[in-house]
Enzyme design. Structure first.
Site, mmCIF file in Angstrom:
data_model
loop_
_atom_site.group_PDB
_atom_site.id
_atom_site.type_symbol
_atom_site.label_atom_id
_atom_site.label_comp_id
_atom_site.label_asym_id
_atom_site.label_seq_id
_atom_site.Cartn_x
_atom_site.Cartn_y
_atom_site.Cartn_z
ATOM 1 N N ASN A 8 0.869 -1.179 0.000
ATOM 2 C CA ASN A 8 0.000 0.000 0.000
ATOM 3 C C ASN A 8 0.906 1.230 0.000
ATOM 4 O O ASN A 8 1.502 1.561 1.023
ATOM 5 C CB ASN A 8 -0.889 -0.049 1.252
ATOM 6 C CG ASN A 8 -1.678 1.221 1.459
ATOM 7 O OD1 ASN A 8 -1.803 2.039 0.551
ATOM 8 N ND2 ASN A 8 -2.220 1.381 2.658
ATOM 9 N N TRP A 9 0.980 1.888 -1.147
ATOM 10 C CA TRP A 9 1.901 3.031 -1.264
ATOM 11 C C TRP A 9 1.348 4.299 -0.606
ATOM 12 O O TRP A 9 2.055 5.293 -0.496
ATOM 13 C CB TRP A 9 2.206 3.302 -2.740
ATOM 14 C CG TRP A 9 3.160 2.319 -3.357
ATOM 15 C CD1 TRP A 9 3.821 1.310 -2.725
ATOM 16 C CD2 TRP A 9 3.581 2.276 -4.733
ATOM 17 N NE1 TRP A 9 4.632 0.644 -3.625
ATOM 18 C CE2 TRP A 9 4.505 1.207 -4.855
ATOM 19 C CE3 TRP A 9 3.274 3.031 -5.872
ATOM 20 C CZ2 TRP A 9 5.113 0.885 -6.077
ATOM 21 C CZ3 TRP A 9 3.877 2.707 -7.080
ATOM 22 C CH2 TRP A 9 4.788 1.655 -7.185
ATOM 23 N N GLU A 163 -5.469 -5.006 10.384
ATOM 24 C CA GLU A 163 -4.392 -4.069 10.696
ATOM 25 C C GLU A 163 -4.709 -3.356 12.001
ATOM 26 O O GLU A 163 -5.510 -2.408 12.015
ATOM 27 C CB GLU A 163 -4.253 -3.032 9.579
ATOM 28 C CG GLU A 163 -3.990 -3.627 8.224
ATOM 29 C CD GLU A 163 -3.426 -2.587 7.260
ATOM 30 O OE1 GLU A 163 -2.280 -2.755 6.857
ATOM 31 O OE2 GLU A 163 -4.121 -1.618 6.949
ATOM 32 N N GLY A 226 2.865 -1.211 4.295
ATOM 33 C CA GLY A 226 2.915 0.212 3.981
ATOM 34 C C GLY A 226 4.338 0.650 3.710
ATOM 35 O O GLY A 226 4.872 0.480 2.611
ATOM 36 N N GLY A 227 4.991 1.195 4.732
ATOM 37 C CA GLY A 227 6.320 1.805 4.580
ATOM 38 C C GLY A 227 7.327 0.959 3.821
ATOM 39 O O GLY A 227 8.011 1.454 2.905
HETATM 40 P P1 PGA Z 1 2.926 0.103 7.666
HETATM 41 O O1 PGA Z 1 1.471 0.358 7.022
HETATM 42 O O2 PGA Z 1 3.462 -1.177 7.067
HETATM 43 O O3 PGA Z 1 3.739 1.305 7.283
HETATM 44 O O4 PGA Z 1 2.739 -0.021 9.125
HETATM 45 C C1 PGA Z 1 0.562 -0.686 6.832
HETATM 46 C C2 PGA Z 1 -0.705 -0.160 6.208
HETATM 47 O O5 PGA Z 1 -1.148 0.937 6.560
HETATM 48 O O6 PGA Z 1 -1.313 -0.826 5.343
#
Ligand code: PGA
Length: 243
Positions: A8-9, A163, A226-227
Site C-alpha cells: 500500500n503506497w 491491521e 505500507g512503509g
Molecule cells: P505500515 O502500514 O506497514 O507502514 O505499518 C501498513 C498499512 O497501513 O497498510
C-alpha cells in the site's frame, strides 16, 4: 491457496518515482509463489499498469467511489481502474476511516460496487489502541466484518486485511500471540458469516526482518505492507518470504 503480499503506497510515489520503483524492482526476481499486489496512488496507476502488464503481479486503487461515473468531483471508480487493468481495490483502510470519515456502511457499499465491477475487494479492519485497552477489540472487529460484508452474497471472493491501528506506521508490531488471537477470531467470524476460506492478511509495521515469523502464524494468509513497500529491495524480500 496462494499467500497474498500487498503493498500500500498510500500518498507516495508519483508516476516518475513509480516507474523508477519498477525498474529497480525488476532487477531482482520474485522467487516465491505468493500473489503480489500493488496499491499505488491513482495518479500512478497508469505507470503501475504499464510496468506490471504480463508479469502476473496484480494491482488496484487504494479507494474508489461506489458509482462507475457521475458528478462526484475528485473521486475515482473501480470501472475506470478496471479499464486500466486493475484486479483489486482497497476498502476501509484505517486512514480512510480516520481522516475521511468512512463508515462501515460506506465500506459495505464500496465492497459491493467493487464486486459488481468484477474486481476483488481487500477490506481493511482493525482496532485502535483505546478499543483494545478497553476490551472492545472483538466487538469492533465483529462489527466491521458484519457490516462491511452485509451487501454481498456469502462465499464471495475477497480478502480481509487485519491491521491493528496502533501498529500502522509506528514500528510497533503486534506480538505473535496478538496476531494469532485476532486472526483466529476474524476467521471464526468469517465462517459464521458464510465467508469461510477468505484470506486474512496482517498489516502493521511488516518488515523484511519480521515477515517470516509473521507468515508462519496460523491463519495469516499474507501481508498488507505500507512503509516497507516503498523500497523495492525491502518489498522484494517480503514478497519472497518463505511460507
Ligand atoms: P505500515 O502500514 O506497514 O507502514 O505499518 C501498513 C498499512 O497501513 O497498510
Amino acid at each position: 491457496m496462494k499467500k497474498i503480499i500487498a503493498g500500500n503506497w498510500k500518498l507516495n510515489l508519483g508516476p516518475a518515482q513509480a516507474r523508477q520503483f519498477f525498474v529497480d524492482w525488476k532487477k531482482s526476481a520474485v522467487t516465491s509463489s505468493h500473489q503480489i499486489v500493488f496499491f499505488p496512488s491513482a495518479v500512478s496507476a497508469d505507470a503501475t499498469a504499464q510496468a506490471l502488464a504480463g508479469t502476473g503481479i496484480e494491482w488496484g486503487l487504494q479507494n474508489s467511489w461506489t458509482a462507475p461515473s457521475g458528478a462526484f468531483t475528485g473521486e475515482n471508480s473501480v470501472a475506470m481502474s478496471k479499464e486500466m487493468g486493475a484486479q483489486w481495490c482497497l476498502v476501509g483502510h484505517s486512514e480512510r476511516r480516520q481522516f475521511f470519515g468512512e463508515t462501515d456502511a460506506w465500506c459495505a457499499d464500496k465492497v459491493k460496487a467493487i464486486m459488481g465491477a468484477g474486481l476483488k475487494p481487500m477490506l481493511c479492519i482493525g482496532e485502535t489502541l483505546e478499543e483494545r485497552k478497553s476490551g472492545k477489540m472483538f466487538d469492533v472487529l465483529r462489527t466491521q466484518l458484519t457490516k462491511g460484508l452485509s451487501q454481498i452474497p456469502k462465499a464471495s471472493f475477497l480478502a480481509i486485511a487485519y491491521e491493528p491501528v496502533w501498529a500502522i506506521g509506528t514500528g510497533v508490531v503486534a506480538t505473535p500471540e496478538q496476531v494469532a488471537e485476532a486472526h483466529k477470531f476474524v476467521d471464526d467470524v468469517l465462517g459464521e458469516l458464510g465467508f469461510r476460506e477468505t484470506p486474512i492478511l496482517y498489516g502493521g509495521s511488516v518488515k523484511p526482518d519480521n515477515s517470516e515469523a509473521l507468515l508462519s502464524i496460523p491463519k495469516v494468509s499474507g501481508f498488507l505492507v505500507g512503509g516497507a513497500s516503498l523500497v523495492p529491495a525491502q518489498f522484494l524480500q517480503i514478497a519472497n518470504t518463505k511460507g
